[in-house]
Write a protein that holds these residues in place. Structure first.
Motif, PDB file in Angstrom:
ATOM      1  N   LYS A 244       5.817 -11.126   8.812  1.00  0.00           N
ATOM      2  CA  LYS A 244       4.999  -9.920   8.701  1.00  0.00           C
ATOM      3  C   LYS A 244       4.947  -9.432   7.254  1.00  0.00           C
ATOM      4  O   LYS A 244       5.977  -9.436   6.566  1.00  0.00           O
ATOM      5  N   HIS A 245       3.748  -8.997   6.820  1.00  0.00           N
ATOM      6  CA  HIS A 245       3.557  -8.407   5.496  1.00  0.00           C
ATOM      7  C   HIS A 245       2.907  -7.037   5.664  1.00  0.00           C
ATOM      8  O   HIS A 245       1.945  -6.887   6.428  1.00  0.00           O
ATOM      9  N   PHE A 246       3.414  -6.052   4.928  1.00  0.00           N
ATOM     10  CA  PHE A 246       2.838  -4.705   4.941  1.00  0.00           C
ATOM     11  C   PHE A 246       2.684  -4.233   3.495  1.00  0.00           C
ATOM     12  O   PHE A 246       3.581  -4.415   2.664  1.00  0.00           O
ATOM     13  N   ASN A 247       1.537  -3.593   3.199  1.00  0.00           N
ATOM     14  CA  ASN A 247       1.249  -3.112   1.847  1.00  0.00           C
ATOM     15  C   ASN A 247       0.614  -1.737   1.897  1.00  0.00           C
ATOM     16  O   ASN A 247      -0.244  -1.469   2.756  1.00  0.00           O
ATOM     17  N   VAL A 248       1.022  -0.883   0.974  1.00  0.00           N
ATOM     18  CA  VAL A 248       0.424   0.447   0.815  1.00  0.00           C
ATOM     19  C   VAL A 248       0.187   0.685  -0.669  1.00  0.00           C
ATOM     20  O   VAL A 248       1.122   0.555  -1.474  1.00  0.00           O
ATOM     21  N   ASN A 249      -1.048   1.012  -1.040  1.00  0.00           N
ATOM     22  CA  ASN A 249      -1.386   1.435  -2.407  1.00  0.00           C
ATOM     23  C   ASN A 249      -1.946   2.843  -2.346  1.00  0.00           C
ATOM     24  O   ASN A 249      -2.817   3.128  -1.515  1.00  0.00           O
ATOM     25  N   TYR A 250      -1.464   3.715  -3.234  1.00  0.00           N
ATOM     26  CA  TYR A 250      -2.005   5.075  -3.312  1.00  0.00           C
ATOM     27  C   TYR A 250      -2.281   5.407  -4.772  1.00  0.00           C
ATOM     28  O   TYR A 250      -1.411   5.242  -5.639  1.00  0.00           O
ATOM     29  N   ALA A 251      -3.497   5.881  -5.065  1.00  0.00           N
ATOM     30  CA  ALA A 251      -3.896   6.181  -6.440  1.00  0.00           C
ATOM     31  C   ALA A 251      -4.464   7.592  -6.527  1.00  0.00           C
ATOM     32  O   ALA A 251      -5.084   8.084  -5.587  1.00  0.00           O
TER      33      ALA A 251
END
Length: 743
Positions: A244-251
Motif C-alpha cells: 500500500k502507498h499513501f500520499n498527501v501534498n498540501y500547498a
C-alpha cells in the motif's frame, strides 16, 4: 470555437464559479492570426482562435496558470495568468523555433531546441501513464533510462544510461547531488512520484556546473513548486501483493511566500513465494517520508528569491526466507534474511540575488546525513555518511551569450563497519572502513551563439582539488547547429571522474557468499565520453500528424574503471583498477507519432556494446542486453474523460557471470534468454478525482528461482547476482487521486 480537452486531474471546485479568460493572438505586425492554438501548460484544455484572432478559454480547475499560444511559422509564447481577464499574445515570425513542444506538451514530453545537449523533459502528463509510485518506477515509457535491480532480495534499484552502472549517471534532486554513497542504493526509491514535477534526462557529457561526476548522463528531478501545484493532493495505491502507498501534498501561498508540505508512506505487502524456493518474491517495505519546501519570490524578478527544502525519511526493508524473523533470526544461521533500516534527514537551499537582467548571484547549499543498520545473512553492515555541498555562482548575460562561473565545495565522511556473525565461510573483508573527502573547486562555463542563433557553443571547464587524489581538471564542450527550423544536430565531448564507494554502491557484494578481495588501492574512475545526436521534428498544417525522429550515438572510453571481477573465481569478487580498454558504445533511435490528437505511438531501439578487452580477448560486461526495443501506445479521446496507455519492452540476451567452475547444480547459462514484458493502464477522470488501474508484466513472465543455492543460503555458492529478468511476475494495481485546486 472548437475545444480540445484532456483532463489529467480536475480539481474539486470548492464551489468556485468558472472564470473565463478572453484574448487575442496577433503577429508582430499586429495582424490577427486565425486558427492559432491557445492552451494551458501541461494540459490539452485549449481552443483555437476565430477569424479575428480572438479566443475565450476557461480557467476553471487549472492549477498551473501558464497560458501558451502557438501558430505555425511563429515562436510560441507563454504568459502567466494572475488576475487578468483579457490578454493579448503577439507572436514573432521566426526561422528557428526556440522551444519545440512535442504534441504541444500535451503528450507529456518536451524536447528543447535551445539546449546544446538533447534533453528530454518528462512532465506530469507523461508520468501519469503509469503508476510511478517512486522515482525508480517513473521511466516505464522512456527509451533512454533503464531501471535495473541490484539486489533482488531487498529490491534495490539503479538507473542506467548507455548500458553503464547507475553510478556513472549523475542523479540530481532539484539540481543538488543528494544521491551519492549510502544514499545511492535506496535513494531513488525514496522520492515519491506524487512529489515529482518534471524529470530532465540527458546523455553523455553535460554541464560542469553541477560537478565532475557525470560520465554516462544526467537525470535531474524537479520537485513540485509550492506556488504552482495543487492546493491539496491525496493519492492511494494498492497492488495484488497488498503493498500500500499513501500520499498527501498540501500547498499554500501568502504574499511572496509559498509552501508545500508532503507526506508519503509505504506499508508492506503480504509474504509471497510463487517460486516455492522459500524466498520472498518481494521484500516487506515500510517507509515514512515528510518534506517541507518553502519558496520566496521569483527567479526572474530583481532582488532576492529563495527556495528551501527540508526532508526526512525512514525506511525498513525485510527480505529473505519466508520464515525469517527479524527478532530471532537476524544475523543467525537459523534462517536467511536481510534487513535494512535507514534514517536520513536532509536540507537544501537555492538562494539568489538578481541585480538586474544581466547580473545574478546564486548560492546552492545542501547537506544530508544517513544512518544505515543492515544485516545480509551473517554479514552485519552498519554505516553513517555525512555530505555537504556548496556552490556560489555568478551569472552574466551579455548580448546573446551567457557566462556562469564560481566556486564549489564538497565534503563526504563515510564510516562503514562490517562484522561477520558467523565465520564458517572464511571471508576476509570484515573491519572498519572510512572515507573522508574535502573537494574545493573552481568552474566556468560560457554559452555562445553565432550565425543568427543557428550555432550554439557551450565551453566549460572546472578544476577540483581532492584531499587524497590532488588536482583534477574536467573540460567539456557542447555544440548545437540548427540545419533547419526543425532539424538539429548536436555533439558533445568531455571527461568525468569519480571516487568509488565500493560497498554502498555494490550492495550485492554483501548479499552473496563471495569473499571480497581488494587486489590494490582503488583510484578514481576516469572516462571520456563523446556523442552526436540528430533530431528531426515534423507536423502537418492541420496538426493531425506530428512527432519527431531522433537518433544518437555515444561512446564512453574509460581510462580507469572499478568493476568487481565475478568471473575469475565464482567464490570471490576481486576489485582492481582496470586501466586497459573498457568501452561502451550506445546507439539509440526513436520515432514518436501523434495522430489526430488522440493517438500516440512511440518506438525506440537501443543497441549497446559494452565490453572490456584483455589482450586480444573481448569480455562483454554482464547484464546488458545488446538489443532492446520499447514501444508505447496511448489513446486519449476527446473530451478526455479517460485514457489508455500501454508499453512493451523487449530485451535481448544478456551475458551472465561465469559460474562454470561451480558444481553442476549451481551453474547458470552464460547468457540469459530474450524476453518481453507488457504493461497497461486505464485512467478515468471525474470532476474531482482520478481513478487509475493497471497491470505490469501482463503475460506474467518470470525468471524462475533466480538465486543460486537457494536450498542452502549459507553455502559458499549462495549468490543473488544472476538475476536478469523480472522475478515477481504479474502485478495488478488500483489507485485513486483527489486533486483540489488552490483558491
Amino acid at each position: 470555437m472548437k475545444k480540445y480537452i484532456l483532463i489529467v486531474g480536475l480539481m474539486f471546485p470548492f464551489g468556485i464559479s468558472a472564470q473565463n479568460i478572453f484574448g487575442k493572438v496577433t503577429n508582430d505586425k499586429k495582424e490577427q492570426l486565425t486558427g492559432a492554438s491557445v492552451y494551458w501548460l501541461g494540459t490539452t484544455i485549449g481552443v483555437t482562435t476565430g477569424n479575428e484572432g480572438e479566443f475565450e478559454i476557461s480557467s476553471k480547475d487549472i492549477s498551473n496558470k501558464k497560458l501558451i499560444a502557438s501558430y505555425v511559422g511563429h515562436s510560441p509564447d507563454t504568459m502567466d495568468i494572475t488576475n487578468q481577464t483579457f490578454v493579448e499574445f503577439r507572436l514573432k515570425e521566426t526561422k528557428t523555433l526556440h522551444e519545440m513542444i512535442v504534441q504541444g506538451q500535451r503528450d507529456g514530453v518536451i524536447i528543447s531546441d535551445t539546449k546544446s545537449i538533447k534533453t528530454e523533459q518528462i512532465t506530469q502528463t507523461e508520468l501519469g501513464k503509469s503508476a510511478c509510485c517512486d522515482l525508480a518506477g517513473c521511466f516505464e515509457t522512456q527509451t533512454t533510462v533503464q531501471p535495473q535491480t541490484t539486489n533482488v532480495i531487498t529490491n534495490s534499484k539503479e538507473l542506467r544510461i548507455l548500458g553503464l552502472s547507475g553510478v556513472y549517471n549523475q542523479v540530481l534532486i532539484d539540481g543538488f547531488p543528494l544521491i551519492q554513497g549510502l544514499s545511492y542504493t535506496y535513494g531513488i526509491s525514496s522520492i515519491p512520484g506524487t512529489l515529482v514535477d518534471n524529470i530532465y534526462v540527458s546523455k553523455g557529457a553535460n554541464s560542469v556546473l553541477q560537478g565532475y561526476e557525470s560520465i554516462s548522463g544526467q537525470i535531474n528531478v524537479e520537485t513540485k513548486e509550492p506556488d504552482k501545484t495543487d492546493r491539496l493532493l491525496l493519492n492511494a495505491y494498492i497492488n495484488n501483493f497488498l503493498e500500500k502507498h499513501f500520499n498527501v501534498n498540501y500547498a499554500f501561498k501568502e504574499g511572496k511566500w509559498s509552501n508545500l508540505t508532503a507526506f508519503h508512506t509505504v506499508q508492506p505487502a503480504n509474504k509471497i513465494d510463487r517460486d516455492d524456493d522459500n524466498f520472498l518474491d518481494l521484500p516487506l517495505l515500510t517507509r515514512y517520508m515528510i518534506s517541507n519546501k518553502w519558496k520566496y519570490g521569483n527567479e526572474k524578478d530583481w532582488g532576492w528569491n529563495s527556495r528551501i527544502n527540508l526532508r526526512f525519511f525512514n525506511e525498513q526493508r525485510i527480505g529473505g526466507q519466508t520464515f525469517f524473523n527479524t527478532e530471532s533470526n537476524k544475523g543467525s544461521t537459523g534462517a536467511y534474511g536481510q534487513s535494512v533500516n535507514i534514517n536520513q534527514p536532509e536540507i537544501w537551499t537555492k538562494t539568489a540575488y538578481r541585480i538586474n537582467d544581466k547580473h545574478n548571484i546564486v548560492l546552492f547549499a545542501s547537506a544530508f546525513h544517513q544512518q544505515q543498520n543492515s544485516y545480509f545473512g551473517t554479514v552485519k553492515y552498519n554505516a553513517e555518511q555525512t555530505n555537504l555541498y556548496g556552490n556560489i555562482q555568478y551569472e552574466l548575460n551579455y548580448g546573446k551569450n551567457e557566462l556562469k562561473t564560481g566556486i564549489s565545495y564538497r565534503y563526504l565522511n563515510l564510516r562503514e563497519n562490517i562484522v561477520f556473525t558467523d565465520t564458517f565461510l572464511q571471508r576476509t573483508y570484515a573491519g572498519n572502513y572510512q572515507r573522508l573527502e574535502n573537494v574545493p573547486g573552481l568552474f566556468a562555463e560560457n554559452t555562445m551563439r553565432f550565425f543568427n542563433n543557428k550555432l550554439t557553443w557551450i565551453a566549460g571547464v572546472r578544476g577540483d582539488y581532492h584531499n587524497q587524489f590532488a588536482f583534477q581538471v574536467t573540460p567539456r564542450t557542447l555544440l548545437k547547429y540548427d540545419i533547419a527550423p526543425k532539424t538539429i544536430v548536436r555533439a558533445n565531448v568531455g571527461t568525468g571522474w569519480r571516487t568509488v564507494n565500493l560497498f554502498s554502491e555494490n550492495i550485492g557484494l554483501l548479499v552473496s557468499s563471495r569473499d571480497i578481495i581488494f587486489a590494490e588501492p582503488l583510484k578514481p574512475e576516469r572516462a571520456v565520453n563523446f556523442g552526436i545526436n540528430f533530431t528531426q521534428k515534423f507536423e502537418t498544417l492541420d496538426d493531425n500528424l506530428s512527432g519527431y525522429f531522433s537518433a544518437d550515438y555515444y561512446r564512453t572510453d574509460f581510462q580507469n574503471q572499478i568493476f568487481p571481477d565475478y568471473d575469475s573465481d565464482p567464490t570471490k569478487a576481486i576489485s582492481t583498477n582496470f586501466i586497459g580498454t573498457s568501452i561502451s558504445n550506445g546507439f539509440q533511435a526513436e520515432l514518436f507519432l501523434r495522430i489526430y490528437r488522440r493517438f500516440e505511438i512511440k518506438t525506440g531501439y537501443n543497441y549497446l556494446d559494452v565490453y572490456r578487452q584483455t589482450g586480444s580477448t573481448l569480455f562483454l560486461l554482464p547484464f546488458n542486453p545488446r538489443h532492446k526495443v520499447l514501444s508505447t501506445f496511448s489513446y486519449r479521446p476527446e473530451p478526455g474523460k479517460y485514457h489508455v496507455d500501454m508499453n512493451l519492452h523487449w530485451y535481448g540476451s544478456q551475458r551472465l557471470p561465469n559460474t562454470q567452475s561451480n558444481p553442476s547444480e549451481f551453474r547458470r547459462p552464460d547468457f540469459s534468454r530474450p524476453y518481453a514484458t507488457v504493461n497497461a493502464q486505464f485512467t478515468y477522470t471525474f470532476s474531482f478525482l482520478e481513478i487509475y488501474a493497471g497491470c505490469e508484466n501482463v503475460f506474467d513472465f518470470r525468471q524462475l528461482q533466480p538465486i543460486i543455492s537457494w536450498q542452502n543460503p549459507f553455502s559458499p555458492y549462495f549468490d543473488t547476482s544472476s538475476v536478469w529478468g523480472p522475478t515477481r511476475g504479474r502485478e495488478i494495481y488500483l489507485g485513486i487521486r483527489f486533486k483540489f485546486d488552490r483558491k
